[in-house]
Design a protein around this motif. Structure first.
Motif, mmCIF file in Angstrom:
data_model
loop_
_atom_site.group_PDB
_atom_site.id
_atom_site.type_symbol
_atom_site.label_atom_id
_atom_site.label_comp_id
_atom_site.label_asym_id
_atom_site.label_seq_id
_atom_site.Cartn_x
_atom_site.Cartn_y
_atom_site.Cartn_z
ATOM 1 N N GLY A 133 48.062 88.401 121.711
ATOM 2 C CA GLY A 133 48.015 87.195 122.527
ATOM 3 C C GLY A 133 48.962 86.124 122.049
ATOM 4 N N ASN A 134 48.912 85.811 120.752
ATOM 5 C CA ASN A 134 49.775 84.792 120.171
ATOM 6 C C ASN A 134 49.941 85.076 118.681
ATOM 7 N N THR A 135 51.079 85.596 118.286
ATOM 8 C CA THR A 135 51.278 86.001 116.895
ATOM 9 C C THR A 135 51.572 84.825 115.962
ATOM 10 N N ASP A 136 51.683 83.607 116.508
ATOM 11 C CA ASP A 136 51.782 82.430 115.636
ATOM 12 C C ASP A 136 50.450 82.180 114.920
ATOM 13 N N HIS A 137 49.364 82.636 115.535
ATOM 14 C CA HIS A 137 48.037 82.430 114.953
ATOM 15 C C HIS A 137 47.914 83.181 113.629
ATOM 16 N N SER A 138 47.457 82.496 112.615
ATOM 17 C CA SER A 138 47.139 83.096 111.314
ATOM 18 C C SER A 138 48.349 83.713 110.609
ATOM 19 N N GLY A 139 49.552 83.297 111.000
ATOM 20 C CA GLY A 139 50.747 83.800 110.332
ATOM 21 C C GLY A 139 51.103 85.243 110.619
ATOM 22 N N ASP A 178 54.244 88.524 122.782
ATOM 23 C CA ASP A 178 53.049 87.692 122.910
ATOM 24 C C ASP A 178 53.275 86.637 123.995
ATOM 25 N N THR A 179 52.471 85.596 123.999
ATOM 26 C CA THR A 179 52.523 84.604 125.076
ATOM 27 C C THR A 179 53.840 83.829 125.106
ATOM 28 N N LYS A 180 54.567 83.802 123.997
ATOM 29 C CA LYS A 180 55.792 83.002 123.932
ATOM 30 C C LYS A 180 56.984 83.672 124.596
ATOM 31 N N ASN A 181 56.951 84.985 124.760
ATOM 32 C CA ASN A 181 58.097 85.656 125.377
ATOM 33 C C ASN A 181 57.702 86.481 126.600
ATOM 34 N N GLU A 231 43.158 80.053 124.410
ATOM 35 C CA GLU A 231 43.628 79.436 123.171
ATOM 36 C C GLU A 231 44.318 80.449 122.268
ATOM 37 N N TYR A 232 44.084 81.733 122.515
ATOM 38 C CA TYR A 232 44.744 82.794 121.745
ATOM 39 C C TYR A 232 45.907 83.414 122.512
ATOM 40 N N GLY A 233 46.321 82.792 123.597
ATOM 41 C CA GLY A 233 47.489 83.272 124.329
ATOM 42 C C GLY A 233 47.157 84.266 125.422
ATOM 43 N N LEU A 234 47.869 85.394 125.440
ATOM 44 C CA LEU A 234 47.693 86.400 126.481
ATOM 45 C C LEU A 234 46.263 86.917 126.518
ATOM 46 N N ARG A 235 45.752 87.099 127.735
ATOM 47 C CA ARG A 235 44.439 87.703 127.889
ATOM 48 C C ARG A 235 44.553 89.212 127.768
ATOM 49 N N ASP A 236 43.435 89.860 127.455
ATOM 50 C CA ASP A 236 43.455 91.315 127.251
ATOM 51 C C ASP A 236 43.923 92.063 128.497
ATOM 52 N N ASP A 287 46.061 91.148 130.708
ATOM 53 C CA ASP A 287 47.515 91.051 130.804
ATOM 54 C C ASP A 287 48.187 91.810 129.657
ATOM 55 N N LEU A 288 47.554 91.804 128.495
ATOM 56 C CA LEU A 288 48.101 92.503 127.336
ATOM 57 C C LEU A 288 48.242 93.996 127.620
ATOM 58 N N PHE A 289 47.208 94.597 128.213
ATOM 59 C CA PHE A 289 47.271 96.031 128.499
ATOM 60 C C PHE A 289 48.228 96.339 129.650
ATOM 61 N N SER A 290 48.395 95.398 130.562
ATOM 62 C CA SER A 290 49.387 95.581 131.620
ATOM 63 C C SER A 290 50.790 95.636 131.027
ATOM 64 N N ILE A 291 51.059 94.752 130.071
ATOM 65 C CA ILE A 291 52.349 94.757 129.377
ATOM 66 C C ILE A 291 52.492 96.038 128.556
ATOM 67 N N ALA A 292 51.402 96.464 127.921
ATOM 68 C CA ALA A 292 51.438 97.683 127.109
ATOM 69 C C ALA A 292 51.828 98.889 127.960
ATOM 70 N N LYS A 293 51.334 98.955 129.175
ATOM 71 C CA LYS A 293 51.689 100.055 130.070
ATOM 72 C C LYS A 293 53.190 100.048 130.360
#
Length: 213
Positions: free
Chosen positions: A97-103, A118-121, A130-135, A137-143
């Motif tokens: 979702g957002n790889t800026d989180h937690s380094g 992630d959500t930035k690109n 608050e954690y960026g991409l929703r699951d 949408d994440l799996f849609s991108i993964a496909k």
């Protein structure tokens, strides 16, 4: 080729007893594939710490607050799974979702990941949390990534890390109401939604990568 899916806060208790009704797809995979009941390592009980542990094999003991440990990191001399994959000419992609989180992004760069999504690109659709991409949408991108990677001449490793089932209440996605019935709590709804998305993704892989299944 390798696909790794890290499911946020999905305790093993959701695979058993009355909670198993929330995870029919994961339980089907558990019965059809190899399932190892492994306890988490000490010092690796949060997202970025567990990522560090499964990449390196070491517990995440650094003597500082978890979410600040990896921020600003840029190099590592520790051998990791990603280092070995790079040496074997794999393309390594990480979706979150957002790889800026937690380094997380800094850690991934230190461990030589080729591509971070992630959500930035990715294009915004108004459903970000608050954690960026929703699951969903994440799996849609993964496909889309799988379709691209399977046509490449290089082997690939695709890492997918979800967020919507984040403890303690999950992050409700109203769009999932089209496929998930009402549950006793929003958190149970997010667990059932994640289970559905996993099942849907596996079905997609069986079609797109039939020889692998």
């Amino acid at each position: 080729n390798i696909i790794i899916i890290s499911m946020e806060s999905l305790e093993r208790g959701f695979l058993h007893h009355t909670n198993s009704s929330l995870t029919p797809n994961l339980n089907q995979l558990k019965s059809q594939w190899n399932y190892l009941d492994i306890n988490q390592n000490y010092g690796s009980g949060w997202t970025s710490g567990s990522l560090y542990t499964y990449l390196t094999g070491f517990p995440s003991f650094f003597g500082s607050y978890g979410n600040s440990i990896f921020k600003g990191s840029y190099h590592s001399n520790i051998t990791s799974i990603s280092n070995l994959l790079k040496q074997s000419n794999y393309q390594i992609t990480y979706l979150n979702g957002n790889t800026d989180h937690s380094g997380v992004k800094d850690m991934l760069n230190a461990f030589s990941f080729d591509k971070i999504i992630d959500t930035k690109n990715t294009p915004k659709n108004g459903y970000e949390s608050e954690y960026g991409l929703r699951d969903m949408d994440l799996f849609s991108i993964a496909k889309s990534e799988v379709r691209t990677l399977k046509d490449s001449k290089k082997p690939y490793a695709l890492f997918i890390s979800t967020t919507d089932s984040h403890f303690p209440n999950g992050i409700y996605d109203k769009r999932m109401e089209a496929v998930i019935s009402p549950k006793n709590s929003k958190y149970e709804f997010t667990i059932a939604s994640l289970d559905y998305l996993i099942g849907n993704f596996i079905s997609f892989l069986k079609i797109v990568l039939p020889k692998k299944f």
